[in-house]
Design an enzyme around this catalytic site. Structure first.
Site, PDB file in Angstrom:
ATOM      1  N   ARG A  53      -0.566  13.519 -11.288  1.00  0.00           N
ATOM      2  CA  ARG A  53      -0.970  13.802 -12.656  1.00  0.00           C
ATOM      3  C   ARG A  53      -2.477  14.045 -12.667  1.00  0.00           C
ATOM      4  O   ARG A  53      -3.208  13.526 -11.831  1.00  0.00           O
ATOM      5  CB  ARG A  53      -0.638  12.627 -13.577  1.00  0.00           C
ATOM      6  CG  ARG A  53       0.836  12.230 -13.620  1.00  0.00           C
ATOM      7  CD  ARG A  53       1.036  11.000 -14.482  1.00  0.00           C
ATOM      8  NE  ARG A  53       2.437  10.605 -14.590  1.00  0.00           N
ATOM      9  CZ  ARG A  53       3.032   9.718 -13.788  1.00  0.00           C
ATOM     10  NH1 ARG A  53       2.334   9.141 -12.801  1.00  0.00           N
ATOM     11  NH2 ARG A  53       4.293   9.406 -13.949  1.00  0.00           N
TER      12      ARG A  53
ATOM     13  N   LYS B  60       0.727   5.509 -13.897  1.00  0.00           N
ATOM     14  CA  LYS B  60       0.972   4.962 -15.229  1.00  0.00           C
ATOM     15  C   LYS B  60       1.342   3.488 -15.139  1.00  0.00           C
ATOM     16  O   LYS B  60       1.993   3.067 -14.193  1.00  0.00           O
ATOM     17  CB  LYS B  60       2.104   5.733 -15.913  1.00  0.00           C
ATOM     18  CG  LYS B  60       1.687   7.087 -16.460  1.00  0.00           C
ATOM     19  CD  LYS B  60       2.803   7.692 -17.286  1.00  0.00           C
ATOM     20  CE  LYS B  60       2.360   8.977 -17.963  1.00  0.00           C
ATOM     21  NZ  LYS B  60       3.434   9.562 -18.792  1.00  0.00           N
TER      22      LYS B  60
ATOM     23  N   HIS C 147       0.028  19.885 -15.464  1.00  0.00           N
ATOM     24  CA  HIS C 147       1.303  19.177 -15.391  1.00  0.00           C
ATOM     25  C   HIS C 147       2.414  20.078 -14.867  1.00  0.00           C
ATOM     26  O   HIS C 147       3.386  19.597 -14.275  1.00  0.00           O
ATOM     27  CB  HIS C 147       1.688  18.612 -16.758  1.00  0.00           C
ATOM     28  CG  HIS C 147       2.570  17.400 -16.660  1.00  0.00           C
ATOM     29  ND1 HIS C 147       2.140  16.208 -16.101  1.00  0.00           N
ATOM     30  CD2 HIS C 147       3.867  17.197 -17.018  1.00  0.00           C
ATOM     31  CE1 HIS C 147       3.119  15.324 -16.132  1.00  0.00           C
ATOM     32  NE2 HIS C 147       4.176  15.901 -16.679  1.00  0.00           N
TER      33      HIS C 147
ATOM     34  N   ARG D  23       2.780  19.721 -11.245  1.00  0.00           N
ATOM     35  CA  ARG D  23       3.614  18.549 -10.921  1.00  0.00           C
ATOM     36  C   ARG D  23       5.092  18.923 -10.998  1.00  0.00           C
ATOM     37  O   ARG D  23       5.893  18.528 -10.145  1.00  0.00           O
ATOM     38  CB  ARG D  23       3.266  17.427 -11.894  1.00  0.00           C
ATOM     39  CG  ARG D  23       4.061  16.125 -11.727  1.00  0.00           C
ATOM     40  CD  ARG D  23       3.450  15.088 -12.660  1.00  0.00           C
ATOM     41  NE  ARG D  23       4.312  13.935 -12.854  1.00  0.00           N
ATOM     42  CZ  ARG D  23       4.348  12.862 -12.063  1.00  0.00           C
ATOM     43  NH1 ARG D  23       3.616  12.835 -10.965  1.00  0.00           N
ATOM     44  NH2 ARG D  23       5.131  11.839 -12.328  1.00  0.00           N
TER      45      ARG D  23
ATOM     46  N   HIS E   9       7.727   7.657 -10.954  1.00  0.00           N
ATOM     47  CA  HIS E   9       8.504   7.437 -12.175  1.00  0.00           C
ATOM     48  C   HIS E   9       9.056   6.014 -12.219  1.00  0.00           C
ATOM     49  O   HIS E   9       9.461   5.473 -11.196  1.00  0.00           O
ATOM     50  CB  HIS E   9       9.681   8.411 -12.251  1.00  0.00           C
ATOM     51  CG  HIS E   9       9.276   9.810 -12.584  1.00  0.00           C
ATOM     52  ND1 HIS E   9      10.047  10.915 -12.290  1.00  0.00           N
ATOM     53  CD2 HIS E   9       8.166  10.289 -13.201  1.00  0.00           C
ATOM     54  CE1 HIS E   9       9.438  11.996 -12.707  1.00  0.00           C
ATOM     55  NE2 HIS E   9       8.300  11.659 -13.268  1.00  0.00           N
TER      56      HIS E   9
ATOM     57  N   TYR F 105      14.187  17.340 -13.556  1.00  0.00           N
ATOM     58  CA  TYR F 105      13.820  18.370 -12.585  1.00  0.00           C
ATOM     59  C   TYR F 105      15.020  18.890 -11.804  1.00  0.00           C
ATOM     60  O   TYR F 105      14.877  19.778 -10.958  1.00  0.00           O
ATOM     61  CB  TYR F 105      12.787  17.822 -11.604  1.00  0.00           C
ATOM     62  CG  TYR F 105      11.509  17.389 -12.278  1.00  0.00           C
ATOM     63  CD1 TYR F 105      10.639  18.323 -12.822  1.00  0.00           C
ATOM     64  CD2 TYR F 105      11.178  16.041 -12.395  1.00  0.00           C
ATOM     65  CE1 TYR F 105       9.477  17.935 -13.467  1.00  0.00           C
ATOM     66  CE2 TYR F 105      10.015  15.639 -13.033  1.00  0.00           C
ATOM     67  CZ  TYR F 105       9.169  16.588 -13.568  1.00  0.00           C
ATOM     68  OH  TYR F 105       8.026  16.195 -14.200  1.00  0.00           O
TER      69      TYR F 105
END
Length: 307
Positions: A150, A174, A249, A252, A275, A284
């Site tokens: 990211r 994150k 993004h 990514r 994730h 995806y």
């Protein structure tokens, strides 16, 4: 002015708790800013009602008031902000329940595929990376397009995160979760070049890997401008991609699609992308038109009647 006075006078403690909670939880600056804006609007809609007294109806009323100017995606973001706000208040014992959890998210389009570049186009786009600090910019582009980082993760990389001998890069993702990414050999070489040519920061305490010409950590906005300029130049020579909304993004997205097209286990893709849930990674697993056509060639339709 009246708006700010109302918020500061009535909800100062709640907003302070939310700000601290988001920082502690590792929210990005962009998310913190957006969530605070959404929560400020929500609190104004309460008209000085104590937040712990507000219920499901208050949350729904606020969301309904925005539906004429906002789509489902925006509504869901507003709801996520309010849910996080109440989670913070509960954590700091300023509220006992989260009424936003009782409100369902809007159903968005499930069949909309993520925007991404095919592997050939991604490689071509790299040739358009330019500028005084070309090696640095190419390396940033590679980290997003070939490691799936990211933009905020690239921004946070420190010198100490690059483990050259081990061939890995430590990433703070994150939720303040660390993820160690094994690097392709060529990317190790690029990172080494950038590290060697790195501008000496003004502050001796600055450990940023990517430094601007002013000797400061390269900002998220600067990284986005590098990608934006590259995509603009790339599209000029590739008009068939003009309408494709490309960004950091989307690099990514391209990385995730590349892995899955190469038959990499989705659980591994999940870990590389950092994730929390495999459901996020599932977006995806889209199928392109060529794959559909290829699949249909395997079907043998019987000739029953003369055509």
């Amino acid at each position: 002015m009246a708006r700010n006075y109302l918020l500061e006078e009535t909800y100062a403690k709640a907003l302070q708790a939310f700000t601290i909670w988001m920082k502690q939880s590792g929210y990005t600056e962009a998310t913190k800013k957006e969530y605070l804006r959404e929560v400020n609007d929500y609190l104004l809609s309460l008209d000085e009602m104590p937040v712990q007294q507000a219920g499901k109806m208050n949350v729904v009323s606020f969301l309904v008031s925005k539906q004429d100017t906002a789509g489902d995606k925006t509504r869901n973001r507003s709801l996520s902000a309010i849910r996080s706000f109440y989670a913070a208040l509960i954590d700091f014992e300023l509220a006992s329940r989260n009424p936003a959890l009782e409100v369902k998210k809007s159903k968005t389009e499930k069949n909309r595929n993520p925007v991404y570049l095919e592997e050939d186009d991604l490689e071509k786009a790299l040739t358009y990376v330019d500028g005084r600090y070309r090696d640095r910019n190419i390396t940033i582009f590679l980290l997003m397009g070939y490691c799936g980082l990211r933009v905020g993760e690239v921004h946070k990389i420190n010198l100490s995160h690059f483990k050259k001998a081990k061939g890995t890069l430590e990433i703070l993702g994150k939720g303040r979760k660390w993820n160690e990414i094994p690097l392709p050999e060529l990317l190790i070489q690029y990172l080494s070049i950038v590290e060697e040519a790195r501008i000496k920061p003004y502050s001796i305490k600055e450990d940023a890997f990517f430094v601007s010409q002013k000797g400061r950590r390269l900002s998220i906005r600067q990284i986005q401008k590098i990608a934006s300029q590259t995509f603009d130049d790339f599209k000029l020579d590739h008009p068939h991609l003009t309408d494709l909304k490309l960004s950091c993004h989307k690099l990514r997205h391209s990385f995730a699609t590349m892995l899955l097209n190469n038959q990499v286990d989705i659980r591994v893709v999940k870990e590389l992308l950092g994730h929390a849930s495999i459901e996020t990674t599932m977006i995806y697993t889209h199928i392109n038109d060529e794959q559909k056509r290829s699949a249909m060639t395997t079907i043998k339709v019987p000739l029953i009647a003369k055509l």
